[in-house]
Write an enzyme that holds these catalytic residues in place. Structure first.
Site, mmCIF file in Angstrom:
data_model
loop_
_atom_site.group_PDB
_atom_site.id
_atom_site.type_symbol
_atom_site.label_atom_id
_atom_site.label_comp_id
_atom_site.label_asym_id
_atom_site.label_seq_id
_atom_site.Cartn_x
_atom_site.Cartn_y
_atom_site.Cartn_z
ATOM 1 N N GLU B 71 -5.564 -6.697 -8.562
ATOM 2 C CA GLU B 71 -6.631 -5.759 -8.893
ATOM 3 C C GLU B 71 -7.013 -5.838 -10.364
ATOM 4 O O GLU B 71 -6.163 -6.081 -11.221
ATOM 5 C CB GLU B 71 -6.172 -4.324 -8.606
ATOM 6 C CG GLU B 71 -5.859 -4.080 -7.145
ATOM 7 C CD GLU B 71 -5.349 -2.670 -6.894
ATOM 8 O OE1 GLU B 71 -5.537 -2.190 -5.765
ATOM 9 O OE2 GLU B 71 -4.768 -2.071 -7.818
ATOM 10 N N GLN B 155 10.491 3.068 -11.267
ATOM 11 C CA GLN B 155 9.747 4.140 -11.934
ATOM 12 C C GLN B 155 10.617 5.364 -12.257
ATOM 13 O O GLN B 155 10.238 6.222 -13.065
ATOM 14 C CB GLN B 155 8.576 4.542 -11.020
ATOM 15 C CG GLN B 155 7.696 5.703 -11.458
ATOM 16 C CD GLN B 155 6.951 5.498 -12.765
ATOM 17 O OE1 GLN B 155 6.656 6.442 -13.465
ATOM 18 N NE2 GLN B 155 6.650 4.253 -13.113
ATOM 19 N N ASP B 242 0.286 5.115 -2.963
ATOM 20 C CA ASP B 242 -0.701 4.671 -3.942
ATOM 21 C C ASP B 242 -1.556 3.513 -3.461
ATOM 22 O O ASP B 242 -2.204 2.847 -4.247
ATOM 23 C CB ASP B 242 -0.024 4.322 -5.258
ATOM 24 C CG ASP B 242 0.930 3.144 -5.110
ATOM 25 O OD1 ASP B 242 1.148 2.711 -3.970
ATOM 26 O OD2 ASP B 242 1.447 2.675 -6.130
#
Lengths: 355, 355
Positions: B71, B155, B242
């Site tokens: 992306e 994360q 996500d």
């Protein structure tokens, strides 16, 4: 128990991305020879046009401001993914900056890891010229030897040398509203083997030319060629009309021409054909190359390549560079991808680096 | 007449682009301190959310394949333009590669010239955690001190430290289907000042927690939290859902929650709310920050930040880095922009370099 800190290992080879700087690109091109580079690029681009349906084609993503545009141009063939960052700022030269600068990235689709980062200002100039010459090899009248070049700016020498290397052009006839541009282009082409003729007018430049290249830089609807200047049988290579509001040819010329384009959805917005109805017939160049569509059909026909530059050409150029740079020692390795010894332990990598 | 070759001058400072490598990013973060970095990022992101309408917002440009996605995420505030390249390849860890890697560029809108190239794998982890904590500062119940963390992957430590630095969290309760992930997260957080409690189940982890963070990595519709697990008054920080097809929460939880999102057109495709009707009411986080919309209104309310990561957060992070890297000596200068002595003489530059 004693805890011995484990030093972070060096990043894996996959995490180091080869970078081709402007200096390295110039060294590579000068080492290989600019005409050889242009020929190889034309072959690479033609091979990719031949497998056009295999590409994921996305219109460029543009961010416009009052003074210019910044664009991202992605393309993928399913194995590799490339994108180019390119700006267009017509006011930049006043501050000694380039109107157009570019860089690009090639990545592997299977992993998403980049495999190449490169300057693309020079590479874009080379691929643009190679694309024009490749198109002309399919469309120009047989035996064309003389090319007129209207507009003698940054793209002009690359166009001249590509048409020499790929199409066998022996003479270029130059004209620009700025005589200094013509003088510089002629000086740069001295010793190239091309016969170079600076001219006093556009009319004079196109005398005896079988190919007419327009590559002027004004960001405006301009009429670089009027209808009466374009005779039967020529091939027009229109490069300068490449964004909305910027065209070079009188609309009447377009109506007399058979028009060939890279990617209609983009060219109808950016090319000369923005002057025409949205359903005006055009032929996609890739179909001429595969034989699915006809190119030039008779000696009196005017063929027009309305080139705006498409992402697949940048992809081809990055793939060419990727192959060509290996083993040259010209790429600099950049530590661009985080590579924890254990993929999920990003924080641990950071912590150990600080220990 | 003798022609004296003019040596190419060194590129202008504008043509040299500062590059922040993974190693330099780690040095910077360790030098400043990770909690200080997270606090500064939260402030920078909040300030940019406060001027949300000033940004040119474009949905990300995605190129999908069978094994992942690549992306490009651009954003601009009219003065600067930033974009991030990011991949997502769930199968990468099997080959010792990162699932997600990223790099980004910041450029000046006035000239289109890049001013910064940076690794963004680490920077994205930092900005994601800073965004979550900034959202929680506006939405979590007052006096929240205990956070459950469901999913203890790459994360997790960043989230824990951001919530400590920005929201005053003092205890984190960890759970992951992989006990090794929990052990590693707990080990990494040892000495951080947080009270760290590894738990045997998700149910046990959320006991007594006022904030529940979900950050699991499966690329599938999963039910990490079932309806009965979420009591009144908690704040949910849902990070792992996500992309299309990837969610973590039972739909019933969403129906009981007041939902806050970054950018609805993107979150409705990528976030937890892809499970809901396309017109299900959501509140934009930036409006809570400016006071245009209300956040938490009562103690029994369940607030949900359905975070997917938006380009403005990357822009904020690049701007923070641009300010912070100056004068540190940590950036490496890359010869990335062609800088002919005369802007229109690109070919002359190439030719002189070869002389």
């Amino acid at each position: 128990m004693t805890i011995v800190p484990v030093p972070s290992p060096a990043p894996s080879p996959r995490a180091m991305i080869p970078f081709v700087s402007v200096d390295s690109m110039m060294r590579l091109v000068n080492r290989v020879g600019v005409e050889q580079v242009l020929s190889e690029l034309a072959e690479t681009i033609e091979a990719d046009f031949r497998r056009w349906p295999a590409f994921d084609k996305t219109p460029r993503v543009a961010s416009h401001s009052d003074v210019g545009v910044i664009e991202l141009m992605p393309a993928s063939d399913g194995d590799f993914y490339g994108f180019k960052y390119v700006n267009g700022h017509p006011g930049n030269p006043i501050s000694g900056l380039q109107t157009v600068t570019a860089f690009g990235v090639l990545a592997e689709v299977a992993t998403g890891y980049p495999v190449l980062l490169s300057e693309m200002t020079l590479l874009t100039a080379l691929r643009t010229a190679a694309t024009s010459a490749m198109a002309a090899r399919h469309l120009a009248p047989k035996g064309a030897r003389v090319m007129a070049m209207i507009g003698n700016g940054a793209q002009s020498e690359f166009q001249a040398l590509a048409f020499k290397a790929v199409c066998g052009i022996t003479e270029v006839r130059l004209w620009d509203i700025d005589p200094a541009a013509t003088a510089r282009c002629a000086g740069n082409l001295a010793g190239s083997g091309l016969s170079v003729t600076p001219c006093r007018s556009a009319e004079s430049a196109i005398e005896g030319a079988q190919i007419i290249t327009t590559c002027t830089a004004d960001k405006a609807h301009a009429t670089i060629l009027t209808d009466n200047m374009v005779g039967a049988g020529v091939h027009l290579n229109a490069i300068g009309g490449d964004c909305p509001g910027k065209t070079e040819l009188a609309a009447a010329i377009l109506h007399r021409s058979t028009i060939f384009v890279e990617y209609p959805p983009q060219t109808r917005i950016e090319g000369e054909i923005q002057q025409l109805a949205p359903d005006h017939p055009v032929t996609e160049l890739w179909e001429v190359i595969t034989g699915a569509a006809v190119g030039r059909t008779d000696d009196a026909q005017i063929t027009l390549f309305d080139g705006v530059g498409f992402a697949i050409e940048d992809f081809s150029a990055l793939m060419w560079l990727h192959r060509r740079i290996g083993g040259t020692g010209l790429a600099q390795m950049l530590d661009m991808i985080a590579d924890p010894d254990e993929p999920r332990d990003l924080y641990g990598m950071l912590r150990r680096a600080g220990a």
